[in-house]
Design an enzyme around this catalytic site. Structure first.
Site, PDB file in Angstrom:
ATOM      1  N   ASP A   1     -10.135  -4.064  -4.787  1.00  0.00           N
ATOM      2  CA  ASP A   1      -9.356  -2.977  -4.179  1.00  0.00           C
ATOM      3  C   ASP A   1      -9.527  -1.716  -5.010  1.00  0.00           C
ATOM      4  O   ASP A   1      -9.317  -1.744  -6.227  1.00  0.00           O
ATOM      5  CB  ASP A   1      -7.878  -3.383  -4.141  1.00  0.00           C
ATOM      6  CG  ASP A   1      -6.988  -2.351  -3.470  1.00  0.00           C
ATOM      7  OD1 ASP A   1      -7.484  -1.283  -3.060  1.00  0.00           O
ATOM      8  OD2 ASP A   1      -5.779  -2.618  -3.362  1.00  0.00           O
TER       9      ASP A   1
ATOM     10  N   HIS B   1      -8.001  -5.024  -0.539  1.00  0.00           N
ATOM     11  CA  HIS B   1      -6.829  -4.285  -0.095  1.00  0.00           C
ATOM     12  C   HIS B   1      -6.438  -4.731   1.316  1.00  0.00           C
ATOM     13  O   HIS B   1      -7.283  -4.936   2.172  1.00  0.00           O
ATOM     14  CB  HIS B   1      -7.147  -2.781  -0.089  1.00  0.00           C
ATOM     15  CG  HIS B   1      -5.963  -1.920   0.166  1.00  0.00           C
ATOM     16  ND1 HIS B   1      -5.117  -1.506  -0.835  1.00  0.00           N
ATOM     17  CD2 HIS B   1      -5.470  -1.395   1.308  1.00  0.00           C
ATOM     18  CE1 HIS B   1      -4.152  -0.759  -0.325  1.00  0.00           C
ATOM     19  NE2 HIS B   1      -4.352  -0.683   0.975  1.00  0.00           N
TER      20      HIS B   1
ATOM     21  N   SER C   1       0.829  -1.196   0.000  1.00  0.00           N
ATOM     22  CA  SER C   1       0.000   0.000   0.000  1.00  0.00           C
ATOM     23  C   SER C   1       0.873   1.259   0.000  1.00  0.00           C
ATOM     24  O   SER C   1       1.671   1.453  -0.912  1.00  0.00           O
ATOM     25  CB  SER C   1      -0.955  -0.045   1.197  1.00  0.00           C
ATOM     26  OG  SER C   1      -1.948   0.936   1.089  1.00  0.00           O
TER      27      SER C   1
END
Length: 338
Positions: free
Chosen positions: A275, A305, A179
């Site tokens: 995501d 995610h 991320s």
């Protein structure tokens, strides 16, 4: 609840979730059912967000990886020493001599720390056979951009200049993250690969789980999955606002998929089907390939995610992380064969 028979879990989770030709993993759907509030909630302030991520990551982290040795360290940051943790895989034939992955945790540039990503880093070490050095960095909004970038660049420069200190060999150091941490890892890879950069200070490989590549992205995946799948569009906007002052939004270090990407190391990018960041991560791979960078894309169509730190949720997150670790192991093996 995850140990319940599949029909019982389906009854609790509800009908299968299908979107964009994909079906959400049942265990992930059950987790979302338990974690998603019944009514829309405002984005919490940074401190509450950090506490929430820490709690959730402890719940979903899974059992401790056996045999991995942990050593708490410090490494120089841009302005002060940073906390770091070295993960040493169990001894045996699977160990990749001299290999080290410098790992940068996710958390939207606002949350996350060594502990929220402890089990992920231990699993990467065990599955890849490489040592993993997890590095902390300054968080927004107390320390806005470019503090995190500066810290990661300083930490990586120190590691490549002193590899023996971490049990690594020169020229056998990779960088990775998830991320926001993937964004920072990719930035390190790009900044250290520019013309004129010291070749000894470049990563040999980049491992990126569901990277954020554009803080103001307007993609189809953000429209499809920006609500109800853990990471929301509102949260992305809030964290971007805390992280980057408006006057700095055009800084090229924030736009990883733009500009010249040639010279970057080979990369493995893993995205999740459900995501909101999926499409921008996959666009980055396209741009890297256009620049002549060997880049592997792996979309996990049934995941959301944050799956990399959800190793205790069913089997799919651990499978996805093991696959990424295998790519890392292969990258080091190919490097050793040249």
């Amino acid at each position: 609840m995850l140990a319940l028979p599949k029909p019982v879990k389906r009854a609790i989770a509800g009908p299968p979730v299908r979107r964009d030709g994909q079906q959400l993993d049942l265990d992930i759907q059950l987790l979302l059912r338990l974690l998603t509030p019944r009514r829309p909630q405002p984005v919490p302030p940074p401190e509450q967000m950090r506490a929430g991520q820490s709690f959730v990551d402890r719940v979903v982290a899974g059992p401790e990886e056996p045999g991995v040795r942990r050593e708490d360290r410090t490494v120089p940051g841009a302005v002060a020493d940073l906390r770091a943790r070295l993960y040493v895989p169990p001894p045996g034939p699977d160990v990749v001599d001299g290999a080290l992955l410098v790992y940068v945790h996710g958390g939207g540039f606002v949350a996350g720390d060594l502990d929220t990503h402890d089990e992920l880093c231990a699993t990467l070490a065990a599955e890849s056979g490489a040592r993993v050095l997890s590095v902390d960095y300054r968080l927004a909004p107390e320390h806005p951009f470019p503090a995190a970038v500066d810290d990661c660049l300083a930490a990586f420069a120190h590691v490549t200049a002193h590899p023996v200190e971490f049990g690594a060999a020169p020229g056998r150091i990779a960088v990775g993250g998830d991320s926001a941490g993937a964004s920072l890892a990719l930035t390190v890879a790009r900044e250290t690969s520019r013309d004129g950069a010291d070749p000894a200070g470049r990563p040999v490989f980049c491992l990126a789980f569901f990277p954020v590549t554009a803080l103001d992205g307007h993609t189809r995946s953000r429209e499809l999955f920006g609500d109800g799948f853990l990471l929301t569009g509102e949260a992305i906007e809030a964290m971007a606002g805390w992280y980057v002052p408006e006057a700095m939004r055009d800084d090229p270090r924030l736009r990883i998929a733009e500009g010249d990407l040639s010279g970057m190391p080979p990369a493995y990018v893993a995205t999740a089907g459900f995501d909101p960041l999926r499409d921008e991560g996959e666009h980055l791979v396209t741009r890297m390939r256009e620049a002549g960078v060997p880049a592997t894309l792996r979309r996990h169509p049934d995941l959301v995610h944050g799956f990399a730190t959800s190793l205790g949720i069913g089997v799919r997150p651990r499978q996805a992380v093991a696959e990424a670790a295998g790519a890392l192991r292969t990258a080091f093996a190919l490097l050793g064969a040249t």
